[in-house]
Design a protein around this motif. Structure first.
Motif, mmCIF file in Angstrom:
data_model
loop_
_atom_site.group_PDB
_atom_site.id
_atom_site.type_symbol
_atom_site.label_atom_id
_atom_site.label_comp_id
_atom_site.label_asym_id
_atom_site.label_seq_id
_atom_site.Cartn_x
_atom_site.Cartn_y
_atom_site.Cartn_z
ATOM 1 N N LEU A 158 0.826 -1.203 0.000
ATOM 2 C CA LEU A 158 0.000 0.000 0.000
ATOM 3 C C LEU A 158 0.864 1.258 0.000
ATOM 4 N N ARG A 159 1.963 1.246 0.754
ATOM 5 C CA ARG A 159 2.871 2.396 0.732
ATOM 6 C C ARG A 159 3.471 2.585 -0.658
ATOM 7 N N ARG A 160 3.861 1.481 -1.298
ATOM 8 C CA ARG A 160 4.419 1.582 -2.647
ATOM 9 C C ARG A 160 3.371 2.102 -3.630
ATOM 10 N N LEU A 161 2.131 1.653 -3.473
ATOM 11 C CA LEU A 161 1.062 2.115 -4.355
ATOM 12 C C LEU A 161 0.859 3.616 -4.216
ATOM 13 N N LYS A 162 0.836 4.121 -2.983
ATOM 14 C CA LYS A 162 0.646 5.554 -2.773
ATOM 15 C C LYS A 162 1.817 6.348 -3.348
ATOM 16 N N ALA A 163 3.040 5.843 -3.182
ATOM 17 C CA ALA A 163 4.202 6.534 -3.742
ATOM 18 C C ALA A 163 4.145 6.536 -5.269
ATOM 19 N N ASN A 164 3.723 5.425 -5.858
ATOM 20 C CA ASN A 164 3.642 5.340 -7.312
ATOM 21 C C ASN A 164 2.541 6.256 -7.850
ATOM 22 N N GLU A 165 1.420 6.333 -7.130
ATOM 23 C CA GLU A 165 0.354 7.240 -7.553
ATOM 24 C C GLU A 165 0.818 8.694 -7.480
ATOM 25 N N ALA A 166 1.656 9.017 -6.493
ATOM 26 C CA ALA A 166 2.206 10.373 -6.415
ATOM 27 C C ALA A 166 3.110 10.652 -7.613
ATOM 28 N N ARG A 167 3.943 9.659 -8.012
ATOM 29 C CA ARG A 167 4.782 9.831 -9.203
ATOM 30 C C ARG A 167 3.915 10.003 -10.454
ATOM 31 N N GLN A 168 2.819 9.267 -10.505
ATOM 32 C CA GLN A 168 1.911 9.364 -11.640
ATOM 33 C C GLN A 168 1.314 10.766 -11.744
ATOM 34 N N GLU A 169 0.909 11.324 -10.616
ATOM 35 C CA GLU A 169 0.355 12.674 -10.621
ATOM 36 C C GLU A 169 1.407 13.709 -11.021
ATOM 37 N N ARG A 170 2.644 13.515 -10.543
ATOM 38 C CA ARG A 170 3.707 14.447 -10.922
ATOM 39 C C ARG A 170 3.973 14.401 -12.426
ATOM 40 N N ALA A 171 3.963 13.189 -12.986
ATOM 41 C CA ALA A 171 4.188 13.057 -14.427
ATOM 42 C C ALA A 171 3.075 13.742 -15.216
ATOM 43 N N LYS A 172 1.833 13.575 -14.769
ATOM 44 C CA LYS A 172 0.724 14.220 -15.466
ATOM 45 C C LYS A 172 0.823 15.737 -15.350
ATOM 46 N N HIS A 173 1.225 16.221 -14.185
ATOM 47 C CA HIS A 173 1.395 17.659 -14.012
ATOM 48 C C HIS A 173 2.481 18.188 -14.955
ATOM 49 N N THR A 174 3.556 17.430 -15.112
ATOM 50 C CA THR A 174 4.621 17.831 -16.036
ATOM 51 C C THR A 174 4.096 17.928 -17.460
ATOM 52 N N VAL A 175 3.276 16.949 -17.854
ATOM 53 C CA VAL A 175 2.682 16.984 -19.198
ATOM 54 C C VAL A 175 1.866 18.256 -19.382
ATOM 55 N N GLU A 176 0.999 18.540 -18.418
ATOM 56 C CA GLU A 176 0.117 19.704 -18.536
ATOM 57 C C GLU A 176 0.919 21.008 -18.599
ATOM 58 N N VAL A 177 1.945 21.127 -17.749
ATOM 59 C CA VAL A 177 2.745 22.357 -17.728
ATOM 60 C C VAL A 177 3.499 22.533 -19.042
ATOM 61 N N ARG A 178 4.132 21.460 -19.534
ATOM 62 C CA ARG A 178 4.910 21.566 -20.772
ATOM 63 C C ARG A 178 4.011 21.912 -21.963
ATOM 64 N N LEU A 179 2.856 21.273 -22.057
ATOM 65 C CA LEU A 179 1.966 21.550 -23.184
ATOM 66 C C LEU A 179 1.406 22.964 -23.117
ATOM 67 N N ALA A 180 1.069 23.433 -21.913
ATOM 68 C CA ALA A 180 0.565 24.798 -21.776
ATOM 69 C C ALA A 180 1.627 25.819 -22.186
ATOM 70 N N LEU A 181 2.876 25.571 -21.775
ATOM 71 C CA LEU A 181 3.950 26.489 -22.137
ATOM 72 C C LEU A 181 4.217 26.457 -23.638
ATOM 73 N N ALA A 182 4.192 25.268 -24.232
ATOM 74 C CA ALA A 182 4.387 25.159 -25.680
ATOM 75 C C ALA A 182 3.270 25.877 -26.430
ATOM 76 N N LYS A 183 2.047 25.758 -25.933
ATOM 77 C CA LYS A 183 0.916 26.421 -26.587
ATOM 78 C C LYS A 183 1.072 27.935 -26.528
ATOM 79 N N ARG A 184 1.494 28.466 -25.377
ATOM 80 C CA ARG A 184 1.685 29.906 -25.261
ATOM 81 C C ARG A 184 2.786 30.392 -26.206
ATOM 82 N N ARG A 185 3.872 29.630 -26.292
ATOM 83 C CA ARG A 185 4.956 30.038 -27.186
ATOM 84 C C ARG A 185 4.535 29.976 -28.653
ATOM 85 N N LEU A 186 3.714 28.976 -29.006
ATOM 86 C CA LEU A 186 3.199 28.909 -30.372
ATOM 87 C C LEU A 186 2.298 30.098 -30.671
#
Length: 375
Positions: A158-186
């Protein structure tokens, strides 16, 4: 002029192609990246978003396995608790019986025996009872140890699952931030080009960025955004009893995810299903339509949000049968295939994304197969 500008923007987005899943995304551009031209910096952002999407998908699959492990350990703990309660009850029954019979000491047995044969029978029964009691006690201890081990394992998983879900959320946040920044620059790059073309006095709002799919930019098919609700009740697929289905029937898989060729600047962002124009297109799973649009490289397209955080895109359609905000069921008719936008022939371009935006795609064929769909 507009066609050349769109072609340039499309080439910019995918100039870097798809990165390896192990690539890391930086929170801020470093000195080297800051010195790059704007198109190259935008390409870096898209590469980082794609790498983060791959990390998200890897973490998602791992989380599914960990949830299964947690469920197994929870079932094992539940069974162990029930077994332990039964064994404790049996031990209590044996202890009460021994107390009521005055114990199993030889002296007590001798005093209560009427004959030597009766004494031998009682002693034999005593030995059997002792062995049974010892077995029951060992089984109880084994069950207790196994229960403690399974409980500790469950807490660890369960601890590993919670840590992995946190990594998953961080990865999704990175996707959203990078795409938003790319869109603004475009947007800024497009606005700067328009300003240089019309002079410093005229002011125009920046247009949406062109979607980067093909490098070759043929003329868009006529028809525009063609919304046409299906006649009668909304058509359902015969496969709608399933949880997930393919988007079309009687297809041939053509260009695959991350494939390359002369039609794209570097790599393909989805999976193409070669079908004739007018082929019914179905929602691969239940969800909500988050957007319908037309006019860019994808032509007429639909994006659907599904439970679990994934989005699917259906592009180059000739007709759109759904509206934004509409709930759709698995296998429901949502449009007809076509060749609108930047397409060299009739087909369905299908994507699975981490976010509703381009640049966050994962392998659609693998994604469907992991959900039991034969593709």
């Amino acid at each position: 002029m507009a066609a050349r500008t769109a072609a340039l923007l499309c080439a910019v987005v995918l100039a870097g192609g798809l990165p390896q899943p192990g690539a890391t995304a930086r929170s801020r551009p470093g000195p080297t990246e800051a010195a790059l031209p704007v198109p190259d910096r935008i390409a870096v952002l898209y590469r980082e978003a794609t790498a983060a999407s791959a990390r998200f998908e890897h973490a998602h699959r791992k989380a599914d396995r960990q949830r299964s492990a947690v469920a197994r350990t929870q079932r094992a703990v539940s069974r162990g608790k029930k077994r332990l309660r039964r064994q404790h009850l049996q031990l209590g029954i044996v202890a009460r019986s021994q107390y009521q019979q005055g114990g199993w000491s030889p002296g007590t047995q001798l005093l209560t025996s009427r004959s030597p044969d009766s004494l031998l029978e009682k002693l034999r029964a005593q030995r059997q009872g002792d062995r049974a009691f010892a077995r029951l006690l060992r089984a109880t201890r084994t069950t207790q140890h196994r229960l403690e081990r399974n409980s500790a394992l469950g807490r660890t998983v369960l601890r590993r699952l919670k840590a992995n879900e946190a990594r998953q959320e961080r990865a999704k946040h990175t996707v959203e931030v990078r795409l938003a920044l790319a869109k603004r620059r475009l947007h800024r790059m497009r606005a700067a080009r328009v300003a240089r073309a019309v002079g410093p006095v005229t002011r125009t709002a920046p247009a949406p960025p062109a979607v980067a799919v093909p490098a070759v930019m043929p003329a868009a098919a006529p028809g525009g955004c063609a919304y046409s609700p299906p006649s009668g009740n909304r058509a359902k697929s015969a496969r709608s009893g399933k949880q997930w289905v393919t988007p079309v029937s009687d297809y041939v898989l053509s260009a695959g995810f991350a494939s390359s060729g002369k039609r794209w600047a570097h790599s393909h962002t989805g999976q193409d299903f070669a079908v004739p124009t007018g082929t019914p297109v179905h929602a691969v799973g239940k969800g909500t339509v988050v957007s319908t649009s037309c006019g860019d490289a994808f032509g007429n397209q639909i994006v659907i949000r599904h439970p679990g955080g994934y989005y699917t895109q259906y592009a180059h359609l000739s007709r759109i049968h759904v509206r934004r905000g509409q709930e759709v069921a698995t296998g429901e008719l949502i449009g007809l295939s076509g060749s609108t936008g930047n397409s060299t022939g009739p087909h369905l371009h299908f994507e699975v994304r981490v976010t509703p935006n381009m640049g966050s795609g994962v392998d659609p064929v693998r994604w469907l197969r992991e959900r039991g769909v034969r593709v």
